[in-house]
Every structure is written in C-alpha cells, then in structure tokens.
Design an enzyme around this catalytic site. Sequence first.
Site, PDB file in Angstrom:
ATOM      1  N   ARG A 122     -18.733  62.831  60.165  1.00  0.00           N
ATOM      2  CA  ARG A 122     -19.628  61.646  60.206  1.00  0.00           C
ATOM      3  C   ARG A 122     -21.106  61.999  60.295  1.00  0.00           C
ATOM      4  NH1 ARG A 122     -15.528  59.751  63.843  1.00  0.00           N
ATOM      5  NH2 ARG A 122     -14.041  58.536  62.626  1.00  0.00           N
ATOM      6  N   LYS A 144     -31.850  61.080  49.215  1.00  0.00           N
ATOM      7  CA  LYS A 144     -30.772  60.604  48.333  1.00  0.00           C
ATOM      8  C   LYS A 144     -29.822  61.770  48.108  1.00  0.00           C
ATOM      9  CE  LYS A 144     -32.702  56.825  45.631  1.00  0.00           C
ATOM     10  NZ  LYS A 144     -33.120  56.398  44.284  1.00  0.00           N
ATOM     11  N   GLU A 186     -40.651  65.336  36.053  1.00  0.00           N
ATOM     12  CA  GLU A 186     -40.683  64.536  37.295  1.00  0.00           C
ATOM     13  C   GLU A 186     -42.089  64.563  37.918  1.00  0.00           C
ATOM     14  OE1 GLU A 186     -38.193  62.544  38.197  1.00  0.00           O
ATOM     15  OE2 GLU A 186     -36.248  63.539  37.978  1.00  0.00           O
ATOM     16  N   LYS A 228     -44.258  61.038  46.739  1.00  0.00           N
ATOM     17  CA  LYS A 228     -42.877  60.653  47.039  1.00  0.00           C
ATOM     18  C   LYS A 228     -42.725  60.282  48.511  1.00  0.00           C
ATOM     19  CE  LYS A 228     -38.082  61.192  46.348  1.00  0.00           C
ATOM     20  NZ  LYS A 228     -36.984  61.760  45.615  1.00  0.00           N
ATOM     21  N   GLU A 238     -34.413  51.948  49.323  1.00  0.00           N
ATOM     22  CA  GLU A 238     -34.623  51.369  47.996  1.00  0.00           C
ATOM     23  C   GLU A 238     -34.247  49.890  47.912  1.00  0.00           C
ATOM     24  OE1 GLU A 238     -34.023  54.105  44.646  1.00  0.00           O
ATOM     25  OE2 GLU A 238     -33.228  52.394  43.547  1.00  0.00           O
ATOM     26  N   ARG A 242     -39.302  51.653  46.317  1.00  0.00           N
ATOM     27  CA  ARG A 242     -38.766  52.983  45.999  1.00  0.00           C
ATOM     28  C   ARG A 242     -38.186  53.051  44.585  1.00  0.00           C
ATOM     29  NH1 ARG A 242     -35.292  57.398  49.529  1.00  0.00           N
ATOM     30  NH2 ARG A 242     -35.061  58.825  47.789  1.00  0.00           N
ATOM     31  N   ASN A 246     -37.695  55.681  39.929  1.00  0.00           N
ATOM     32  CA  ASN A 246     -36.670  55.816  38.880  1.00  0.00           C
ATOM     33  C   ASN A 246     -37.198  55.519  37.493  1.00  0.00           C
ATOM     34  OD1 ASN A 246     -34.468  56.574  40.518  1.00  0.00           O
ATOM     35  ND2 ASN A 246     -34.379  54.480  41.279  1.00  0.00           N
ATOM     36  N   HIS A 249     -35.218  56.588  34.449  1.00  0.00           N
ATOM     37  CA  HIS A 249     -33.892  57.031  34.894  1.00  0.00           C
ATOM     38  C   HIS A 249     -32.753  56.167  34.351  1.00  0.00           C
ATOM     39  CE1 HIS A 249     -36.237  59.677  37.358  1.00  0.00           C
ATOM     40  NE2 HIS A 249     -35.200  60.142  38.019  1.00  0.00           N
ATOM     41  N   HIS A 253     -30.270  58.474  32.779  1.00  0.00           N
ATOM     42  CA  HIS A 253     -28.914  58.637  33.326  1.00  0.00           C
ATOM     43  C   HIS A 253     -27.871  58.278  32.273  1.00  0.00           C
ATOM     44  CE1 HIS A 253     -30.100  58.359  37.891  1.00  0.00           C
ATOM     45  NE2 HIS A 253     -30.409  59.508  37.349  1.00  0.00           N
ATOM     46  N   HIS A 266     -31.448  67.353  33.382  1.00  0.00           N
ATOM     47  CA  HIS A 266     -31.822  66.056  33.974  1.00  0.00           C
ATOM     48  C   HIS A 266     -33.280  65.702  33.618  1.00  0.00           C
ATOM     49  CE1 HIS A 266     -32.137  62.776  36.849  1.00  0.00           C
ATOM     50  NE2 HIS A 266     -33.177  63.375  37.409  1.00  0.00           N
TER      51      HIS A 266
HETATM   52  P1  NAD Z   1     -30.089  72.371  38.909  1.00  0.00           P
HETATM   53  O1  NAD Z   1     -29.811  72.229  40.318  1.00  0.00           O
HETATM   54  O2  NAD Z   1     -28.948  72.354  37.944  1.00  0.00           O
HETATM   55  O3  NAD Z   1     -30.928  73.706  38.679  1.00  0.00           O
HETATM   56  C1  NAD Z   1     -31.335  74.050  37.386  1.00  0.00           C
HETATM   57  C2  NAD Z   1     -30.904  75.472  36.981  1.00  0.00           C
HETATM   58  O4  NAD Z   1     -31.794  76.417  37.553  1.00  0.00           O
HETATM   59  C3  NAD Z   1     -29.519  75.860  37.435  1.00  0.00           C
HETATM   60  O5  NAD Z   1     -28.928  76.654  36.431  1.00  0.00           O
HETATM   61  C4  NAD Z   1     -29.796  76.708  38.670  1.00  0.00           C
HETATM   62  O6  NAD Z   1     -28.765  77.613  38.957  1.00  0.00           O
HETATM   63  C5  NAD Z   1     -31.051  77.422  38.260  1.00  0.00           C
HETATM   64  N1  NAD Z   1     -31.927  77.859  39.331  1.00  0.00           N
HETATM   65  C6  NAD Z   1     -32.258  77.187  40.443  1.00  0.00           C
HETATM   66  N2  NAD Z   1     -33.222  77.830  41.107  1.00  0.00           N
HETATM   67  C7  NAD Z   1     -33.499  78.939  40.413  1.00  0.00           C
HETATM   68  C8  NAD Z   1     -34.426  79.992  40.582  1.00  0.00           C
HETATM   69  N3  NAD Z   1     -35.305  79.995  41.585  1.00  0.00           N
HETATM   70  N4  NAD Z   1     -34.442  80.992  39.684  1.00  0.00           N
HETATM   71  C9  NAD Z   1     -33.586  80.957  38.620  1.00  0.00           C
HETATM   72  N5  NAD Z   1     -32.717  79.978  38.374  1.00  0.00           N
HETATM   73  C10 NAD Z   1     -32.672  78.973  39.274  1.00  0.00           C
HETATM   74  O7  NAD Z   1     -31.093  71.238  38.378  1.00  0.00           O
HETATM   75  P2  NAD Z   1     -32.422  70.589  38.978  1.00  0.00           P
HETATM   76  O8  NAD Z   1     -33.253  70.278  37.806  1.00  0.00           O
HETATM   77  O9  NAD Z   1     -32.978  71.389  40.071  1.00  0.00           O
HETATM   78  O10 NAD Z   1     -31.889  69.235  39.628  1.00  0.00           O
HETATM   79  C11 NAD Z   1     -31.289  68.231  38.852  1.00  0.00           C
HETATM   80  C12 NAD Z   1     -30.371  67.435  39.740  1.00  0.00           C
HETATM   81  O11 NAD Z   1     -31.145  66.826  40.763  1.00  0.00           O
HETATM   82  C13 NAD Z   1     -29.636  66.328  39.030  1.00  0.00           C
HETATM   83  O12 NAD Z   1     -28.297  66.321  39.455  1.00  0.00           O
HETATM   84  C14 NAD Z   1     -30.339  65.066  39.484  1.00  0.00           C
HETATM   85  O13 NAD Z   1     -29.505  63.961  39.480  1.00  0.00           O
HETATM   86  C15 NAD Z   1     -30.760  65.456  40.867  1.00  0.00           C
HETATM   87  N6  NAD Z   1     -31.908  64.706  41.370  1.00  0.00           N
HETATM   88  C16 NAD Z   1     -31.803  64.141  42.589  1.00  0.00           C
HETATM   89  C17 NAD Z   1     -32.866  63.459  43.135  1.00  0.00           C
HETATM   90  C18 NAD Z   1     -32.771  62.909  44.530  1.00  0.00           C
HETATM   91  O14 NAD Z   1     -33.662  62.154  44.930  1.00  0.00           O
HETATM   92  N7  NAD Z   1     -31.772  63.274  45.281  1.00  0.00           N
HETATM   93  C19 NAD Z   1     -34.071  63.329  42.417  1.00  0.00           C
HETATM   94  C20 NAD Z   1     -34.148  63.939  41.167  1.00  0.00           C
HETATM   95  C21 NAD Z   1     -33.053  64.621  40.655  1.00  0.00           C
HETATM   96  N1  GLY Z   2     -35.500  60.241  42.504  1.00  0.00           N
HETATM   97  C1  GLY Z   2     -35.559  58.891  42.903  1.00  0.00           C
HETATM   98  C2  GLY Z   2     -35.625  58.685  44.374  1.00  0.00           C
HETATM   99  O1  GLY Z   2     -35.613  59.607  45.159  1.00  0.00           O
HETATM  100  O2  GLY Z   2     -35.680  57.568  44.799  1.00  0.00           O
END
Ligand code: NAD
Ligand code: GLY
Length: 362
Positions: A122, A144, A186, A228, A238, A242, A246, A249, A253, A266
Amino acid sequence: MVDAANQLIVELGDRSYPIHIGQGLLQVNGVFAPYIRGNQVLVVTNETIAPLYLNLIEKNLSRYQVDTLILPDGERYKTLHYLNKIYDRLLEKKHNRSTTLIALGGGVVGDMTGFAAATYQRGVNFIQVPTTLLAQVDSSVGGKTAVNHPMGKNMIGAFYQPQCVIADTATLKTLPARELYAGLAEVIKYGLIADENFFYWLETSIDQLMNMCPDSLATAIMRSCENKARIVSQDERETGIRAILNLGHTFGHAIETAQSYSDWLHGEAIAAGMVMAAELSKLLGWLSPDDVLRVRELLAKCQLPLWAPHTMRSDTFLELMAVDKKVMDGTLRLVLLKSIGQATVTSDFDHQLLGKLLKNRL
Ligand code: NAD
Ligand code: GLY
C-alpha cells in the site's frame, strides 16, 4: 551534500520534495541518505543502463541491503507482466514497508518503479534517478506512475510522489542522439504551453542543446522542471491546469498505441502530436501561420517527426483518442494553443475540422 543552488522544490504540502540537478550527483557521497527510511533498497533499472550506472549507485548505497532488478529495455515491456517482476523481487528478498525503491533509468523504468512503490504494501518510499533528458525534464517530476495496456497508453497507474529526484546530467553523455532529440520535444513543450521566453531561448540555443553543451542543457532542464513543478503544485491530480502538460499527447499516445509501443519513441510521437495540435489551433483561428511555422521549424531542427505516420488512418486515431484520459463524460478534450506560451484544454472545437486534420486534408 548536494548544492542547494541547483535544487528546486515541488511544493505539495507534506508531499513536497526536492529535484536536485547537477553534473556528477551520483558520485556525491551520501546523496541518497536523507531520502532512505529503513535499511532496505531495491534498485530497478534495465539491461542498457545497468552496465553503465548500476555500480556507481551501489557504491553509494553500501551501508544498506541493496537488491537489484534488471528489466528488459523498451516501452513494450512497460506492462503489468513486467511490473509483477518488481513485486516478485521485493517479496523474494523480503522487503518490508520501510523499503525504498530507486528508479534508475528513463521514463519507462521511472513510471513502472513509481507504480510498484505506490502499490507495494500500500505504498513505500521511492527515489527517481532519471537518466534520459526526457525523464530529467518530465517523467521523473510530478508523480504520475503507470504501465501501458494493449488498448491504451498509461491506462493503469497512480499519482504517487517520490521522496526526491536526483538528475545527474553526466548520465546524458551516454544517451543516443535520437533519445536526446526525443527529450527535446518535451522541453519544447514547456515553451509552447507556458513560457514564451523559454521558447524563444530554445530557438536561439537549439544547436548548443543538440551538441550537448553542458550549460545549455542545465538551463533547459532547470527551466523545464521549474515550469513543471509550478503547474503540478497547482494541480497535482490533474483536475484542471495540469492537463496542459499533455500538449500533443492525445495524438501522440494514439500513435504509440497503434504502433504497439514499438516503433516511434515517446518524444517523437509527442512532437508529431504537438504539430497536429498547433495546426488545429491555426484552423480555429488561434495560432498564426507564422507561429505554426516556428513550431514546425524548431521540431524539424531536432530531427523529430512533424506528423503521424501516413499509414495511420483517421478512424484508428478517433478510436484510440476516445480512450484518452482527458475524455470526460464521453467528450474528447484536447490541449490546444491560444498562442506560443499559452495552452488551453477544450472540448469546444469543430469536430469536422479535427476529422479533416486526421485525414491530413488541410
Ligand atoms: P526510456 O525509458 O525508454 O529510455 C529511452 C532509452 O534510453 C532506453 O533504451 C533506455 O534504456 C536508454 N537510456 C536511458 N538512459 C540512458 C543513458 N544515460 N545512456 C544510454 N542509454 C540510456 O524512454 P524515455 O524517453 O526516458 O521515457 C519515455 C516514457 O516516459 C514513456 O513511457 C512515457 O509514457 C513516460 N512519460 C511519463 C511521464 C510522467 O509524467 N510520468 C511524462 C513523460 C513521459
Ligand atoms: N507528462 C504530463 C504530466 O506529468 O502531467
């Protein structure tokens, strides 16, 4: 001690936490100590990041029981099945309620680890250690957490804030160029939705950013996180403002889901989505043609896609957009631009115009 000058706070009352930004933070002795409660830690990472940074983190955690979980690398593994592997490891190693989870990686590892932390017994402590530009400017901040469902992106998740974010900009040195550019999408988003001066600065600094100039990157990360943090502090869950985070997005998405999370990155899907949102804003008479051109030119400079793949049909788009989290009482809401630096969330747009846009018949 970490340098307070490179720190900002996400203000959320008793859930407030710091974001530390700086070169070499993972090597600062005791950097994690103030945020770890008990004596157990699980570091979750992936097979690409582990050989690069896991040792470094483990050295800094030598006084704790440190367990690790190395997931396969990729958005397509951001699923309930792989989430379960985090719970399996926690239970195998008998982690109790005072354990701390550390997410070492990009947004995929961060979102999954955060959701595991929100739900294990939890809710337990967790720390975000983002290693991609995208994760340092966006996904590690704001709480998130989620995994994908085959029918919709991030459909299963929770709002759950970390104890802190430690963004070591030195980790970006190993990031592939394509990932850096996806992260810039982003960064550009913040200029578009809320910070016109930042957008202008990005237009003039984009070459330095693409060449990984440390000072420019540090400025871009700090300014993105400030934007942010300000928005999240006003609306953690949100219910209003907030949603502007997006921008692009709903389109993006849908593109990612249609590709089964395995083709575009992404940030690339979001770049295309932001151009689509900008074009619709132009059709509504809000954004000028010159401003849309500025958006296109900046994203094109970063070698990002400017439209959805031509194979993606408008009915697929509409079907996937209908499960977007911003849909309210069956009504689609989109984040659109009133101007560069000012976004709005609205359902008040001509759906025929959206239909034309999705058929790419502008
Ligand atoms: P990711 O986590 O897939 O990382 C991208 C690639 O880079 C992967 O292959 C990873 O292994 C590699 N990598 C990471 N760090 C590295 C480094 N320092 N050196 C070499 N390689 C490295 O993708 P991302 O772009 O970081 O994140 C995308 C994800 O984040 C999506 O799932 C998206 O939905 C999510 N997201 C979430 C939020 C939120 O608010 N929670 C906001 C935006 C995106
Ligand atoms: N990436 C959108 C949010 O964090 O609200």
